[in-house]
Scaffold this motif. Sequence first.
Motif, short mmCIF file in Angstrom:
data_model
loop_
_atom_site.label_atom_id
_atom_site.label_comp_id
_atom_site.label_asym_id
_atom_site.label_seq_id
_atom_site.Cartn_x
_atom_site.Cartn_y
_atom_site.Cartn_z
N PRO A 1 2.35 11.62 1.57
CA PRO A 1 2.30 10.40 0.76
C PRO A 1 3.37 10.36 -0.33
O PRO A 1 3.69 9.29 -0.83
CB PRO A 1 0.89 10.44 0.16
CG PRO A 1 0.50 11.88 0.18
CD PRO A 1 1.15 12.45 1.41
N GLU A 2 3.92 11.51 -0.66
CA GLU A 2 4.97 11.56 -1.68
C GLU A 2 6.35 11.80 -1.08
O GLU A 2 7.28 12.23 -1.78
CB GLU A 2 4.65 12.68 -2.69
CG GLU A 2 3.34 12.47 -3.44
CD GLU A 2 3.33 11.17 -4.22
OE1 GLU A 2 4.37 10.85 -4.84
OE2 GLU A 2 2.32 10.46 -4.18
N ALA B 1 0.81 -1.23 0.00
CA ALA B 1 0.00 0.00 0.00
C ALA B 1 0.83 1.26 0.00
O ALA B 1 0.28 2.37 -0.03
CB ALA B 1 -0.93 0.01 1.22
N GLU B 2 2.15 1.14 0.02
CA GLU B 2 3.00 2.32 0.09
C GLU B 2 2.81 3.21 -1.13
O GLU B 2 3.02 2.77 -2.26
CB GLU B 2 4.48 1.92 0.21
CG GLU B 2 4.88 1.42 1.58
CD GLU B 2 4.93 2.53 2.62
OE1 GLU B 2 4.95 3.72 2.22
OE2 GLU B 2 4.96 2.22 3.81
N PRO B 3 2.42 4.47 -0.92
CA PRO B 3 2.19 5.36 -2.06
C PRO B 3 3.41 6.16 -2.47
O PRO B 3 3.37 6.91 -3.44
CB PRO B 3 1.11 6.31 -1.51
CG PRO B 3 1.46 6.44 -0.06
CD PRO B 3 2.01 5.08 0.34
N THR B 4 4.48 6.04 -1.72
CA THR B 4 5.61 6.93 -1.92
C THR B 4 6.41 6.59 -3.17
O THR B 4 6.45 5.45 -3.61
CB THR B 4 6.54 6.89 -0.70
OG1 THR B 4 6.80 5.52 -0.38
CG2 THR B 4 5.91 7.56 0.49
N TRP C 1 0.55 7.97 6.63
CA TRP C 1 1.35 8.78 5.73
C TRP C 1 1.08 10.28 5.95
O TRP C 1 1.02 11.07 5.01
CB TRP C 1 1.10 8.38 4.27
CG TRP C 1 1.53 6.97 4.03
CD1 TRP C 1 2.81 6.54 3.83
CD2 TRP C 1 0.71 5.80 4.01
NE1 TRP C 1 2.84 5.17 3.68
CE2 TRP C 1 1.57 4.69 3.79
CE3 TRP C 1 -0.66 5.57 4.15
CZ2 TRP C 1 1.09 3.39 3.71
CZ3 TRP C 1 -1.13 4.26 4.07
CH2 TRP C 1 -0.26 3.19 3.85
#
Length: 408
Positions: free
Chosen positions: A266-267, A218-221, A262
């Motif tokens: 998230p970025e 699920a990591e959005p980075t 996050w």
Amino acid sequence: MLTVMNREHDVVVYGATGFVGALTAAYLARHAPEGVRIALAGRSADKLAATRAGLPPAAREWPLVVADSGDPVALAALAASTRVLATTVGPYARYGLPVVEACARAGTHYADLTGEVLFVRAAIDAVHELALESGARIVHACGYDSIPSDLGMLLLHERAVADGAGPLTDVRLVATVRGGFSGGTIDSLRAQIEAYESNPGLRRVAAEPHALSPDRAAEPTPAQPRDAGMPSRAADGTWQAPFVMAPFNTRIVRRSNALLDWAYGPELRYGEVMGAGQGITGALMAAGITGGLAGLVGAMSVKPVRGLLDRVLPAPGTGPSEQARAKGWFRSVLHATTSSGRRYRATVAGPGDPGYAATAVMLGQSALCLALDDLLQRSGSLTPATAMGRPLIDRLRLAGHTYDVTAA
């Protein structure tokens, strides 16, 4: 959820006969508030008694608890006797998991000094759900690995939120230190390399930027900065080199971000390097650090050479003199940019050799924070920022460490 209020001890220092364990016990003897019930634990009653005899007078009546990490009955009794267990027994990959499990089952808060990605990943998988049920806070990385990184990021996040500056997008920590490698750090490196030899797939696990995430899928980075590489030169002319602790610290910071949904951003792209100075001197130092680190890891990866290095590198349980420890210091500067383009700089610094004197302060205050402070109702496998956060920052400031944020 189990209660930790009616326990025999408030804090137990496990591994008190080791070098950093004894330093932590001495720190608590000097700085713990009156009335805090502290005990010392380890494998040998005789060694515990000798350690206690060498501590400041406040420790003279501290109880001694004998428990071997290979004895589950003794570990269960130890964990059930205290509100907080602070352990310095490493390498944690060899000795740590039974201790973590005993604390998670007993609902006992736990703090350690690990810098081992594979151990923390294994502990998360083994006890996170159990600790959620029991109410235990399992907190890894409560020393120079990784409190400056983790709490420095929390400060940046709080300041950006207060200013309405938007999420953090890029943060780079530049570390400068005066201190030496500890025998425990060398032993942890050795244990990790041995783990790779027995299971080559573990190398890929440790190399994953989000190896400690609660949900890696699920990591959005975006792609993260590399942990290793060649010397580089920053915009201000300072030369930088790979930081030996970056492969661990960055994973702890990213886990904190994920545990907070996050909230940092998230970025977020987060990386760490070591500052080496400016000019030709800085360039040479950066090259030396880079080559020395690569050489150490390479040599430790060759079994025959590893045996030779054992004769010259610091042994587990050893460390520098009191005078040498007092001359040490650490300084971590985190340079941050937010989504709105605002820039900030957080500074985390303190006196004392970071791996010994400063770490004893960090672990000691972490144990007191877990035992005494009014913290957010969180449990499970946590990080210093998510388990203690601002109360620990306040404690460390009072203990003489610097935690500041300014607009850049």
